[in-house]
Design a protein around this motif. Structure first.
Motif, short mmCIF file in Angstrom:
data_model
loop_
_atom_site.label_atom_id
_atom_site.label_comp_id
_atom_site.label_asym_id
_atom_site.label_seq_id
_atom_site.Cartn_x
_atom_site.Cartn_y
_atom_site.Cartn_z
N MET A 70 0.84 -1.21 0.00
CA MET A 70 0.00 0.00 0.00
C MET A 70 0.87 1.26 0.00
N ASP A 71 0.31 2.30 -0.56
CA ASP A 71 0.88 3.64 -0.50
C ASP A 71 -0.28 4.61 -0.66
N ASN A 72 -0.19 5.77 -0.04
CA ASN A 72 -1.25 6.77 -0.20
C ASN A 72 -1.09 7.49 -1.54
N ARG A 73 -2.12 7.43 -2.36
CA ARG A 73 -2.12 8.30 -3.54
C ARG A 73 -2.25 9.74 -3.05
N GLN A 74 -1.48 10.63 -3.64
CA GLN A 74 -1.53 12.04 -3.25
C GLN A 74 -1.75 12.91 -4.47
N ILE A 75 -2.53 13.96 -4.28
CA ILE A 75 -2.75 14.96 -5.32
C ILE A 75 -2.31 16.31 -4.77
N HIS A 76 -1.45 16.98 -5.50
CA HIS A 76 -1.03 18.33 -5.14
C HIS A 76 -1.93 19.34 -5.84
N ILE A 77 -2.54 20.22 -5.04
CA ILE A 77 -3.46 21.22 -5.57
C ILE A 77 -2.94 22.60 -5.16
N PRO A 78 -2.19 23.28 -6.03
CA PRO A 78 -1.77 24.66 -5.71
C PRO A 78 -2.98 25.59 -5.70
N PHE A 79 -2.87 26.66 -4.92
CA PHE A 79 -3.96 27.63 -4.85
C PHE A 79 -3.39 29.01 -4.62
N VAL A 80 -4.20 30.01 -4.93
CA VAL A 80 -3.83 31.40 -4.65
C VAL A 80 -4.98 32.06 -3.90
N THR A 81 -4.61 32.96 -3.00
CA THR A 81 -5.58 33.71 -2.21
C THR A 81 -5.39 35.19 -2.52
N TRP A 128 -2.82 23.21 -12.84
CA TRP A 128 -1.78 23.19 -11.81
C TRP A 128 -1.76 21.88 -11.03
N ASN A 129 -2.88 21.17 -11.01
CA ASN A 129 -2.96 19.97 -10.18
C ASN A 129 -1.98 18.90 -10.65
N SER A 130 -1.45 18.16 -9.70
CA SER A 130 -0.50 17.09 -10.02
C SER A 130 -0.86 15.84 -9.22
N THR A 131 -1.25 14.77 -9.92
CA THR A 131 -1.49 13.48 -9.27
C THR A 131 -0.16 12.74 -9.22
N ARG A 132 0.33 12.50 -8.05
CA ARG A 132 1.66 11.92 -7.89
C ARG A 132 1.66 10.43 -8.22
N ASP A 133 2.79 9.96 -8.72
CA ASP A 133 2.95 8.54 -9.00
C ASP A 133 2.82 7.73 -7.72
N MET A 134 2.37 6.48 -7.85
CA MET A 134 2.39 5.60 -6.69
C MET A 134 3.85 5.36 -6.31
N GLY A 135 4.12 5.49 -5.03
CA GLY A 135 5.48 5.42 -4.52
C GLY A 135 6.03 6.77 -4.13
N ALA A 136 5.43 7.86 -4.63
CA ALA A 136 5.97 9.20 -4.37
C ALA A 136 5.74 9.65 -2.94
N SER A 137 4.65 9.20 -2.30
CA SER A 137 4.36 9.67 -0.95
C SER A 137 5.24 9.01 0.10
N ILE A 138 5.82 7.85 -0.24
CA ILE A 138 6.69 7.06 0.64
C ILE A 138 5.94 6.58 1.89
N HIS A 139 4.63 6.47 1.81
CA HIS A 139 3.84 5.90 2.91
C HIS A 139 3.63 4.40 2.65
N TYR A 140 4.70 3.67 2.58
CA TYR A 140 4.61 2.26 2.21
C TYR A 140 4.21 1.41 3.42
N ALA A 141 3.37 0.42 3.17
CA ALA A 141 2.87 -0.39 4.28
C ALA A 141 2.24 -1.67 3.74
N GLY A 142 1.97 -2.63 4.67
CA GLY A 142 1.03 -3.70 4.43
C GLY A 142 1.51 -5.01 3.88
#
Length: 542
Positions: A317-328, A465-479
């Motif tokens: 397992m690894d957590n899929r992560q999405i990076h969502i930049p934003f501006v205020t 701007w959104n970036s869906t990271r590759d599996m393995g990029a979050s380094i939350h490996y488990a299971g």
């Protein structure tokens, strides 16, 4: 106990296992590759003044290549490690070409991956622990113990969704951008968006002096390595372990496998030193704490040595992560608080009835960065983009949104024999990962909900701007070697004792039966202390 307890790895799980054993009077030997970085220079100088005071600021900030400049390319990543942290992450294992769907990273650093983590400390609740052989009430004393050992700052404003526990210090002062977002949430958004919740982050940084460590002084140097030890990394606990005469730390060694007898009792481990020479270390009790991928590789090679042909571990397992930049826009033109805690100050919880657990987000506002990859993605020329960036960077931020994961049998780590001409076959690790069938629909649904919420906060997000990271990029490996109340091959007991090898314990995240969206490091440390104390009880009774 005549033989020392041998621990493989100095990451978050390994050092807290070692400290627990040392406090109980045990002899401990730790085998580790143990790569280390440089000592932070000028420890009391803030980021805003460091460039002018360093003799060679280019090498410190950018590296010789310069490898710390991050511009968005084919990988779509927004962050890079600075030169001072380049020793923490390796590009991957010696994987077989038949690997698919996973970009593995490993760490051979003293302190493991957490020597470059961003410090998120979020305990798992009862729903997160539904597949574990323990609930939050059983884990809470160990969360308390970790908080006491490492120092955690935060607030209870998300306690209804993220359990609160003892030992948490007052939160650090919010930077102006984070303060604006949290105030807007409470004044205008909270009651209009019941499925999303915003609050203070809980971070492994101390807001008051603790055990000889000074409180965070907002130097803005977190990314390059905290120079005052206010921010926790496992190498601090390793240093504490090394004050014990009963602790034998052996760096420069890469463990291949354990050597067992006919009853699968571990008798030794084989390791290779930096010169390529192989060594055997006698074992009475062995603890694997090398991180999920390295622990799995050692376990697989041990199974192969025990006669299992081309063994396989399922459930990676690894957590899929999405990076969502934003501006205020309300923050445009405001001064940048460069001398401030750099990492996320706000945490987000996104409830989704179609997922097994909530999604978790961390909001990081731009502070010390002089440039940012987002400017490369603006639909204008680079010169205009740089000029615009200078005016808007005070209102820029990034949401790192994580999704929960469950074990599936087609996600696996295996050993395969690879033959070369005129040579003996060598064993390679092959990793296969296949995402959930409905992953795209899930991402689309949750991102839509998040975009509405961010708009209510006064923020703008843009799909390009959104970036869906590759599996393995979050380094939350488990299971891969999960805890199981009933004995089964390639599992461990609730105390972390292997069901395949009687005197082997595993204390890292490879034993997690499921993976919530929250950062796993806090629970890895807490579970390591828990299982180590159960291991001590077992050893005393044997």
């Amino acid at each position: 106990m005549k033989e020392p307890i041998v621990i493989i790895g100095s990451g978050a799980a390994g050092v807290h296992c070692a400290l627990t054993l040392l406090q109980a009077g045990c002899r401990v030997q730790m085998l580790d590759v143990g790569q280390s970085g440089s000592i932070p220079p000028l420890p009391n100088v803030p980021i805003s003044e460091l460039k002018s005071q360093l003799a060679d600021p280019e090498s410190y900030f950018l590296g010789k290549d310069p490898n710390a400049i991050r511009l968005p390319g084919d990988d779509g990543e927004y962050y890079a490690l600075p030169p001072s942290k380049s020793h923490v992450v390796e590009s991957g294992l010696a994987t077989d070409p038949r690997s698919a769907g996973f970009s593995p990273l490993v760490s051979f650093a003293r302190g493991g991956f957490a020597d470059a983590w961003t410090g998120g400390c979020y305990p798992f609740d009862d729903n997160d622990l539904r597949d574990f052989p323990i609930d939050f009430a059983g884990m809470q004393p160990f969360y308390d113990e970790v908080a006491k050992r490492i120092g955690i700052s935060g607030s209870d404003d998300l306690a209804s969704l993220i359990p609160y526990h003892d030992g948490i210090q007052e939160p650090l002062e919010l930077d102006p951008h984070s303060e604006f977002l949290l105030r807007t949430y409470h004044e205008r958004v909270k009651d209009k968006s019941p499925g999303i919740h915003l609050g203070h982050a809980r971070s492994a940084v101390i807001s008051q002096a603790t055990d000889g460590r000074s409180a965070c002084s907002s130097l803005g140097r977190c990314l390059w390595g905290c120079p005052t030890s206010s921010f926790y990394v496992p190498s601090l606990t390793l240093a504490q372990c090394r004050t014990y005469d009963s602790f034998d730390y052996r760096p420069g060694l890469r463990v291949s496998h354990a050597v067992c007898d006919s009853t699968r009792q571990v008798k030794a481990v084989e390791a290779t030193d930096e010169q390529g020479e192989k060594h055997l270390f006698d074992v009475g009790t062995l603890v694997l704490a090398a991180g999920t991928l390295s622990t799995s590789a050692i376990y697989l090679r041990t199974l192969e040595q025990a006669g299992v042909s081309e063994p396989v571990l399922t459930g990676l397992m690894d957590n899929r992560q999405i990076h969502i930049p934003f501006v205020t826009p309300a923050l445009f033109g405001q001064p940048i608080a460069a001398d401030a805690y750099q990492y996320h100050r706000l945490a987000m919880v996104v409830e989704d009835a179609q997922l097994p657990a909530s999604c978790h987000g961390q909001l990081t506002t731009l502070k010390a960065a002089m440039t940012h990859p987002i400017l490369q993605r603006l639909p204008i020329g680079l010169r205009s983009a740089v000029r615009m960036f200078r005016n808007v960077r005070s209102g820029m931020g990034l949401l790192n949104l994580s999704f929960p994961e469950t074990r599936r049998s087609n996600n696996r780590i295996r050993l395969v024999a690879q033959k070369a001409d005129g040579q003996q076959p060598s064993l390679h690790v092959a990793i296969d990962y296949y995402p959930p069938v409905a992953e795209r629909q899930t991402h689309k649904r949750v991102k839509r909900q998040v975009r509405r919420f961010m708009k209510q906060l006064g923020c703008h997000t843009f799909g390009f701007w959104n970036s869906t990271r590759d599996m393995g990029a979050s380094i939350h490996y488990a299971g891969t070697i999960p805890m199981s109340a009933t004995a089964a091959p390639h599992t461990v007991s609730p105390s972390g004792n292997s069901h395949d090898f009687p005197n082997l314990w595993i204390v890292d995240a490879s034993v997690f039966p499921s993976l919530p969206a929250k950062s796993l490091t806090l629970t890895t440390m807490a579970n390591s202390i828990r299982t180590t104390r159960l291991m001590l009880e077992s050893l005393k009774s044997s």
